[in-house]
Motif scaffolding. Structure first.
Motif, PDB file in Angstrom:
ATOM      1  N   ARG A 340    -100.447  71.788 -20.036  1.00 35.55           N
ATOM      2  CA  ARG A 340    -100.851  72.313 -18.721  1.00 35.55           C
ATOM      3  C   ARG A 340    -101.559  71.232 -17.891  1.00 35.55           C
ATOM      4  N   VAL A 341    -102.472  70.522 -18.563  1.00 35.60           N
ATOM      5  CA  VAL A 341    -103.193  69.469 -17.825  1.00 35.60           C
ATOM      6  C   VAL A 341    -102.196  68.423 -17.314  1.00 35.60           C
ATOM      7  N   CYS A 342    -101.233  68.053 -18.165  1.00 34.40           N
ATOM      8  CA  CYS A 342    -100.210  67.075 -17.744  1.00 34.40           C
ATOM      9  C   CYS A 342     -99.415  67.611 -16.549  1.00 34.40           C
ATOM     10  N   ASN A 343     -99.023  68.880 -16.596  1.00 34.53           N
ATOM     11  CA  ASN A 343     -98.276  69.455 -15.465  1.00 34.53           C
ATOM     12  C   ASN A 343     -99.116  69.459 -14.194  1.00 34.53           C
ATOM     13  N   ASP A 344    -100.394  69.762 -14.358  1.00 35.61           N
ATOM     14  CA  ASP A 344    -101.258  69.865 -13.176  1.00 35.61           C
ATOM     15  C   ASP A 344    -101.484  68.500 -12.520  1.00 35.61           C
ATOM     16  N   VAL A 345    -101.777  67.508 -13.372  1.00 31.94           N
ATOM     17  CA  VAL A 345    -101.997  66.151 -12.853  1.00 31.94           C
ATOM     18  C   VAL A 345    -100.661  65.521 -12.462  1.00 31.94           C
ATOM     19  N   GLY A 346     -99.588  65.995 -13.127  1.00 29.04           N
ATOM     20  CA  GLY A 346     -98.263  65.456 -12.852  1.00 29.04           C
ATOM     21  C   GLY A 346     -98.007  64.173 -13.624  1.00 29.04           C
ATOM     22  N   VAL A 347     -97.985  64.304 -14.964  1.00 30.90           N
ATOM     23  CA  VAL A 347     -97.602  63.181 -15.829  1.00 30.90           C
ATOM     24  C   VAL A 347     -96.713  63.716 -16.950  1.00 30.90           C
ATOM     25  N   ASP A 348     -95.946  62.809 -17.540  1.00 30.41           N
ATOM     26  CA  ASP A 348     -94.948  63.155 -18.559  1.00 30.41           C
ATOM     27  C   ASP A 348     -95.627  63.437 -19.904  1.00 30.41           C
ATOM     28  N   THR A 349     -95.439  64.639 -20.445  1.00 28.01           N
ATOM     29  CA  THR A 349     -96.081  64.978 -21.736  1.00 28.01           C
ATOM     30  C   THR A 349     -95.605  64.056 -22.863  1.00 28.01           C
ATOM     31  N   MET A 350     -94.354  63.566 -22.749  1.00 24.90           N
ATOM     32  CA  MET A 350     -93.827  62.754 -23.847  1.00 24.90           C
ATOM     33  C   MET A 350     -94.475  61.370 -23.861  1.00 24.90           C
ATOM     34  N   ASP A 351     -94.515  60.724 -22.708  1.00 21.42           N
ATOM     35  CA  ASP A 351     -95.141  59.396 -22.672  1.00 21.42           C
ATOM     36  C   ASP A 351     -96.646  59.498 -22.924  1.00 21.42           C
ATOM     37  N   ILE A 352     -97.261  60.589 -22.461  1.00 20.21           N
ATOM     38  CA  ILE A 352     -98.703  60.758 -22.697  1.00 20.21           C
ATOM     39  C   ILE A 352     -98.951  61.036 -24.184  1.00 20.21           C
ATOM     40  N   GLY A 353     -98.092  61.871 -24.801  1.00 23.85           N
ATOM     41  CA  GLY A 353     -98.216  62.117 -26.247  1.00 23.85           C
ATOM     42  C   GLY A 353     -98.085  60.819 -27.023  1.00 23.85           C
ATOM     43  N   GLY A 354     -97.107  60.002 -26.628  1.00 21.64           N
ATOM     44  CA  GLY A 354     -96.932  58.696 -27.275  1.00 21.64           C
ATOM     45  C   GLY A 354     -98.153  57.812 -27.073  1.00 21.64           C
ATOM     46  N   ALA A 355     -98.751  57.890 -25.880  1.00 22.66           N
ATOM     47  CA  ALA A 355     -99.936  57.070 -25.578  1.00 22.66           C
ATOM     48  C   ALA A 355    -101.138  57.510 -26.418  1.00 22.66           C
ATOM     49  N   ILE A 356    -101.299  58.823 -26.571  1.00 26.10           N
ATOM     50  CA  ILE A 356    -102.431  59.312 -27.380  1.00 26.10           C
ATOM     51  C   ILE A 356    -102.269  58.847 -28.834  1.00 26.10           C
ATOM     52  N   ALA A 357    -101.023  58.919 -29.330  1.00 28.16           N
ATOM     53  CA  ALA A 357    -100.800  58.512 -30.734  1.00 28.16           C
ATOM     54  C   ALA A 357    -101.106  57.028 -30.934  1.00 28.16           C
ATOM     55  N   VAL A 358    -100.695  56.161 -29.991  1.00 32.16           N
ATOM     56  CA  VAL A 358    -101.022  54.740 -30.194  1.00 32.16           C
ATOM     57  C   VAL A 358    -102.533  54.519 -30.030  1.00 32.16           C
ATOM     58  N   ALA A 359    -103.168  55.343 -29.175  1.00 31.57           N
ATOM     59  CA  ALA A 359    -104.632  55.241 -29.042  1.00 31.57           C
ATOM     60  C   ALA A 359    -105.301  55.670 -30.347  1.00 31.57           C
ATOM     61  N   MET A 360    -104.730  56.674 -31.015  1.00 27.97           N
ATOM     62  CA  MET A 360    -105.260  57.097 -32.327  1.00 27.97           C
ATOM     63  C   MET A 360    -105.064  55.982 -33.346  1.00 27.97           C
ATOM     64  N   GLU A 361    -103.905  55.337 -33.293  1.00 32.77           N
ATOM     65  CA  GLU A 361    -103.642  54.225 -34.218  1.00 32.77           C
ATOM     66  C   GLU A 361    -104.645  53.086 -33.989  1.00 32.77           C
ATOM     67  N   ALA A 362    -105.056  52.923 -32.740  1.00 34.82           N
ATOM     68  CA  ALA A 362    -106.034  51.868 -32.426  1.00 34.82           C
ATOM     69  C   ALA A 362    -107.460  52.288 -32.761  1.00 34.82           C
TER      70      ALA A 362
END
Ligand code: SF4
Length: 569
Positions: A340-362
């Motif tokens: 929902r937050v992604c839809n509201d701000v207007g960003v791609d859930t897939m690329d954001i999900g991928g970004a969170i995972a690499v941030a977790m890896e870091a």
């Protein structure tokens, strides 16, 4: 064949032209890619005035052919720096077609934030500075209040206004839920043009009539029958795309812990089956929902909280895979809130999900910490440094944090199918002009073809090429992928061709879809080559070849020579 409407935002001028000869017979992705290919310099700055933003209705949009109302959005992508088409459901394409247009081309850049209204009488430019920073959900409510509920809205949130590389555009469904043209950062292109929203009102317009009505009726009835005969149809209708969680988990290919595992121990808790059980207990939840009029599959859903408040529609497999298992988060409510937050701000859930995972890896946040992930996603809208980083997507975030394993191709985060076990999907990720994306050509095991082995290093390029060509044609017709998958064999394809032929009055041969798809891929490939792409860009990240995927032990080992044969025409 509809006309082309050109809206120049720098000059606030509108021009309507008959379909130019070189674009005749095209719609959807075929038309948007052809316009980008001919009119946008390949080395142009994606966020500069030379780029164009195209909203294109499919060849069959506005007719009664089922599931053909997808809207293609095209431009040069700020995420991949190549050609891009992202398509979405909703009602916009059908309305554009009924207004008599095949495409609306946005050129130039407005001096101030602007809203456009397109209706039967023409185009109205409305200054929209007061809408700066307004999220998509509130924006849609405000516009609906002023313009009624017979409209369709295409809009951006803060992600597009901030020109983030993972910014999306959203489009409304007939009942004003949000669908998303998510991939490739095209929301940033809309933001770069200072365009906050486009309102489309087709009041007073009629559905598009076929040239040969009798043949059309017959072909549409046969096509509907073929779509409804899909053995996966009942699962798609009753559970939707989240049915894939347990299926892809069982074959060991669900992205887990930033693509380091192929199975997720929390899979059941994020499965479609579990989601449906939750929905049974929740007011207003709908496990089956259609995102456009004329849909006969209804793979979408309306996901609500315990009190019956809508969180998101729909909660889809790709989002669950990238924001759920890939981040080790096993909480559907949390994933739906992030969506929902992604839809509201207007960003791609897939690329954001991928970004969170690499941030977790870091080590930026712990694996599986849904609360921390949701809070990080909320930071995008607050424009904090971390939020801006995540909002620029998986590759940007990984590079910023010094992560070596970044699951992207041409800058775009991969979809929720690990390419080490589904190697045909890997070939599509590597070679599609769109960058890493399943919708460009999803190659899955097929009970109708038991000889196909998705884990074999050979025999993958043919199926990928077939699917990429078919999807390029389907995207040009405006056909939804869920309705396209049951039409892969020759008989239903000939029915689909009959629909186009009866609609347009043109005689089309059995190679029509292959020729259409091939011509689209050729244009896209040519643009990317001129933009500077080489064979090195048609590669998966090295870790997919080097690291064995538990539990199967598979690596991606399709020979590079074979990969280099794909999309070479
Ligand atoms: S099948 Fe799904 S994606 Fe396709 S039109 Fe229907 S609801 Fe939309």
């Amino acid at each position: 064949m509809g006309k082309i409407m050109r809206i120049n935002l720098s000059e606030l001028k509108v021009k309507v032209e008959d379909m130019p000869k070189e674009y005749r017979g095209l719609g959807g992705r075929g038309l948007s890619s052809q316009i980008v290919g001919k009119e946008v310099p390949p080395r142009a700055d994606p966020l500069g005035p030379e780029n164009k933003l195209i909203f294109s209705a499919g060849i069959l949009a506005g007719t009664v052919v089922p599931n053909t109302g997808r809207l293609s959005v095209g431009a040069k992508s700020p995420l991949t720096n190549g050609i891009k088409e992202a398509n979405t459901g909703g009602s916009a394409a059908q309305k554009i077609a009924r207004l008599g247009f095949q495409a609306v081309v946005i050129e130039g850049c407005a001096k101030e934030l602007t809203l456009l209204k397109i209706d039967k009488s023409g185009v109205t430019f409305v200054p929209a500075s007061s809408l700066k920073g307004v999220g998509n959900y509130e924006l849609i409510e405000r516009i609906k209040k002023d313009h009624g509920n017979k409209i369709s809205i295409i809009s951006i949130g803060l992600g597009g206004e901030m020109k983030l590389k993972a910014a999306s555009l959203v489009a409304t469904t007939p009942d004003f839920h949000i669908r998303v043209a998510a991939r490739g950062g095209l929301g940033a292109v809309m933001g770069s043009k200072n365009l906050k929203a486009v309102i489309i009102d087709d009041t007073g317009c009629n559905p598009i009539e076929a040239k040969d009505k009798a043949k059309f009726r017959e072909a549409v009835a046969a096509l509907s029958k073929a779509i409804l005969a899909d053995p996966l149809g009942p699962a798609m209708r009753n559970i939707g795309t989240p049915v894939l969680v347990m299926i892809i988990n069982s074959v060991g290919c669900i992205p887990t812990k930033n693509y380091s595992l192929g199975q997720f121990e929390g899979a059941e808790k994020i499965s479609g089956e579990y989601m449906v059980e939750l929905m049974k207990k929740r007011p207003n939840a709908l496990p089956s929902h259609h995102c456009m009029d004329g849909c006969i599959v209804s793979c979408s859903n309306v996901y609500t909280d315990e009190k019956g408040e809508v969180i998101v529609s729909g909660l889809e497999y790709e989002t669950i895979g990238l924001m759920g298992s890939n981040c080790m988060i096993d909480d559907l409510d949390c994933i739906a809130q992030m969506n929902r937050v992604c839809n509201d701000v207007g960003v791609d859930t897939m690329d954001i999900g991928g970004a969170i995972a690499v941030a977790m890896e870091a080590g930026l946040l712990p694996w599986g910490d849904g609360k921390a992930a949701l809070s990080l996603v909320r930071e995008i809208g607050k424009a904090t440094d971390r939020g801006i980083m995540i909002g620029n997507g998986c590759k940007f975030t990984g590079e910023k944090l010094g992560v070596k394993r970044i699951p992207h191709v041409k800058g775009q985060c991969l979809s929720a199918y690990d390419p080490r076990g589904l190697k045909g999907v890997g070939v599509t990720y590597a070679t599609s002009p769109m960058g890493g994306d399943h919708t460009a050509g999803l190659v899955l095991p097929n009970p109708g073809d038991p000889s196909y082995n998705p884990g074999s290093p050979t025999g993958q390029t043919g199926p990928s090429q077939f699917m990429q060509t078919f999807m390029a044609a389907a995207d040009s017709l405006g056909l939804c992928m869920m309705a396209g998958m049951p039409l892969l064999s020759p008989v239903p394809q000939s029915t689909l061709i009959s629909c186009v032929s009866a609609m347009t009055g043109e005689s089309l041969n059995e190679n029509y879809l292959v020729n259409l798809g091939t011509s689209v891929l050729k244009v896209e490939r040519k643009f990317n080559n001129a933009a500077g792409f080489t064979a090195k860009d048609d590669r998966l990240p090295g870790f997919f070849r080097e690291e064995k995927l538990p539990p199967s032990g598979n690596v991606f080992d399709v020979p590079e020579k074979e990969i280099d044969s794909v999309n070479k025409f």
